[in-house]
Each structure stands twice: as C-alpha cells, then as structure tokens.
Design a protein around this motif. Structure first.
Motif, PDB file in Angstrom:
ATOM      1  N   LYS A 130       0.812  -1.211   0.000  1.00 17.64           N
ATOM      2  CA  LYS A 130       0.000   0.000   0.000  1.00 17.64           C
ATOM      3  C   LYS A 130       0.846   1.262   0.000  1.00 17.64           C
ATOM      4  O   LYS A 130       0.479   2.277  -0.616  1.00 17.64           O
ATOM      5  N   ASP A 131       2.016   1.242   0.673  1.00 14.04           N
ATOM      6  CA  ASP A 131       2.861   2.427   0.745  1.00 14.04           C
ATOM      7  C   ASP A 131       3.961   2.427  -0.321  1.00 14.04           C
ATOM      8  O   ASP A 131       4.904   3.210  -0.258  1.00 14.04           O
ATOM      9  N   SER A 132       3.840   1.568  -1.320  1.00 15.26           N
ATOM     10  CA  SER A 132       4.841   1.507  -2.390  1.00 15.26           C
ATOM     11  C   SER A 132       4.854   2.800  -3.198  1.00 15.26           C
ATOM     12  O   SER A 132       3.795   3.392  -3.459  1.00 15.26           O
ATOM     13  N   PRO A 133       6.032   3.273  -3.633  1.00 17.91           N
ATOM     14  CA  PRO A 133       6.100   4.466  -4.480  1.00 17.91           C
ATOM     15  C   PRO A 133       5.636   4.203  -5.912  1.00 17.91           C
ATOM     16  O   PRO A 133       5.449   5.147  -6.686  1.00 17.91           O
ATOM     17  N   LEU A 134       5.433   2.928  -6.265  1.00 24.80           N
ATOM     18  CA  LEU A 134       5.011   2.582  -7.624  1.00 24.80           C
ATOM     19  C   LEU A 134       3.549   2.977  -7.818  1.00 24.80           C
ATOM     20  O   LEU A 134       2.687   2.584  -7.043  1.00 24.80           O
TER      21      LEU A 134
END
Length: 347
Positions: A130-134
């Motif tokens: 959920k907190d991925s920069p993608l």
C-alpha cells in the motif's frame, strides 16, 4: 518490513490448490468428498480437479445427484500437471485457466479444449504494498516482480508491461509458485506480485496492499474444460463429458445466484476465511458466464500462444484451433459476452 497479514490468516492460502500454475502429482480422492461416486451404469469418468473446484461446486449445487455414470476424482495442485495427466490419458477432463492449455499445446500434448467460461478479469492483478512508491505499470522498470511461470498471471504481466511500453527484460522476474511468492511479497523481498484470485482477494483483504494494474482490457478472462482426445473418441465417454460440462454450466449459474452459500462451502473446503472466499466469489468466480469456444476465444488464445512463442517460453508456434473441439457449444453465447457482476468486492 512489517508482514501484511497474520501467519494464521496466510496459512490457508499456502495450502490452497490453484488452477493456474505449478507442478505436482495428483492424489486420488477417497471417502466422502471424492473417489468413485455411485451412479447409474458402469461407465467411470476420470475427472481432474483442484481443491474447492469442480467436485465442490457440483456437489453444492446438487449436480452430483443421480449421475448416469461414476466419477473418479483426481486432485491436482494446478493446471499444468492436470493437463499432463490428460495428455497421458489418466484423466478424461479437467478445469484449467486460460494459459495452461497454451503451454500444453506448445509441447504438442494430446488435449482438446471443449468448454469455456468468461469472467471478470479484475482479480488478475499486479499487487504492490500500500505504501509503495510505484503508481503505474511503467514504474515497474528495474523492479522485482514475482509470478508463476505458465500461469494466467504470467501473461497478464507480459501484456501489461507491453501496454506500458516495457519489455519483460525491463523488470526482474522472480518465477515463484504462489506459496513462495506470497512469502516473498509479504516479507518485502519482491516489489510486486502478479497473481490471481483468491490470492488477490486475501492480500487485499489484509488492507496493506493495493492493485497497481489489473487484467481488465489486458487478459481475456477465459477458463476452460480440457478433455483427452481419446476420451472424446469413445462414444460413451463423449456423452458423459457432454453431460458433465452441462452440469458445470448449471452449477456456475447456481454460484452466481447463491454467492454467500457457495462462499461458505468453498471456505470450508479450502480453509480460506469466509470473508476472503466471498470477496473472491464476487470479484471473480461468481462472475463467470458459460460461453462458446468460438472464433473469438480461439483468436484470443492464439495471441497468448504467439506471445509466449515469441519470448521462447514455449518451444514452438502452433495453431490453437487445432486443439479445440467445439461439439459442446450447444448455442451458448459468444465468448465475448459480458461477465456477470455483483458490484465491488471486499473492503
């Protein structure tokens, strides 16, 4: 990185048998939930199945009552080994996803696609934390992605990358079967995971992951019944196969009309939490419509075959139409018929 779901919640998925990829020997069912089912007559139909698959849904829908033949069920972990058994004439018919028949036909296995369903493709997904920069598929360049080789998600990944202007070599592919991929994804050892339901529903239900891209407009949403040509050449077995696929079609209608009831049965059979099972039914399994194995379905599968042949992931080019037997289409709607819908699944 924190684990996304408690181990106790993840465990059932590591045990769940998937219809899309992997390799394993079969186990004959025995006792109350499998083995030979008493029926009228002496014919036995050998059916390849997966946990929570055809036998479970047929039984729940009442379609195993008063069978005019017996069924011997053999349980497989996934599509590829099931089709190996079809090729070896150990299984007369079995259910698989859209990609295993391509790999089997690419190896010139003796198989025949005889029936199809079309469902919603949103659960074929590339997941990220959920907190991925993608934020979009193009952001996967240089990143690691887990996927099961030869699975429907494998094609989803390839097609999604191409749509985003990337090639398969632009990402670091980690070929992992679902249990290993799940562990790699939840521990942060890969940046993304290309997968299918019920894994999609379980990971999303945990609340710590999100969908980067899904299969809508990318994959065909088809699933197939695949039979042994030798069984189809036998008049009595061919009649039983026709009856079997018709029962599965009625059972699929029953699932759509009774999603909660089926989710309870499916959860008990697989060990999935009920909420996850219901999400997966509403997102994917209950949306399926029995459709014809028609020219559009063949063309769509041919595209998958050509893609994997181009990538040299299957040994040869071939005509998918040569591996189709359309005798059981019986006036069914076209393969492009819209999937059924319940509204948004999960939370």
């Amino acid at each position: 990185m924190k684990r996304f779901l408690p181990a106790a919640v993840l465990l059932p998925l590591t045990l769940l048998l998937s219809g899309c990829s992997g390799s394993s020997a079969a186990e004959d069912s025995s006792g109350g939930a499998g083995g030979n089912i008493a029926g009228k007559g002496s014919l036995t139909l050998n059916v390849g199945d997966q946990k929570g698959g055809s036998e479970a849904v047929l039984r729940a829908a009442g379609e195993l009552d008063e069978l005019p033949y017996k069924i011997k069920w053999s349980t497989f972990t996934s599509g590829p080994p099931l089709l190996e058994a079809v090729n070896a004439k150990a299984v007369d018919i079995g259910s698989v996803g859209n990609t295993p028949p391509v790999f089997a036909a690419g190896s010139d296995s003796k198989i025949a696609v005889v029936a199809a369903t079309h469902g919603d493709s949103s659960a074929e997904a590339i997941l990220v934390p959920k907190d991925s920069p993608l934020k979009r598929t193009a952001d996967l360049k240089g990143k690691s992605v887990a996927v099961a080789q030869g699975s429907s998600a494998h094609y989803l990944l390839v097609a999604s990358l191409r749509k985003a202007g990337l090639d398969i070599d632009d990402v670091k592919i980690k070929l992992l079967q679902p249990a290993d991929a799940l562990a790699a994804f939840t521990s942060g050892r890969v940046d993304a995971w290309a997968v299918w339901d019920p894994y999609t529903s379980q990971v999303l239900r945990g609340g710590k992951s999100r969908v980067l891209a899904d299969g809508n407009g990318v994959v065909n949403g088809l699933g197939f019944q695949v039979a042994a040509p030798s069984a189809l050449a036998d008049k009595e077995k061919a009649a039983a196969i026709g009856d079997f696929v018709e029962r599965l079609r009625r059972a699929q209608d029953w699932v759509f009309e009774h999603p909660e009831e089926w989710a309870k049965v499916w959860a008990k059979d697989t060990g999935l939490p009920y909420e996850v099972a219901l999400d997966a039914v509403r997102r994917t399994y209950g949306t399926r419509v029995p459709v014809a194995v028609d020219a559009a379905a063949i063309a769509s599968e041919q595209k998958i075959a050509d893609t994997f042949a181009e990538l040299k992931l299957i040994p040869r080019r071939f005509s998918f139409a040569d591996y189709v037997d359309d005798r059981f289409n019986k006036g069914l709607p076209p393969s492009t018929s819209p999937a059924r819908g319940y509204g948004k699944a999960g939370s």
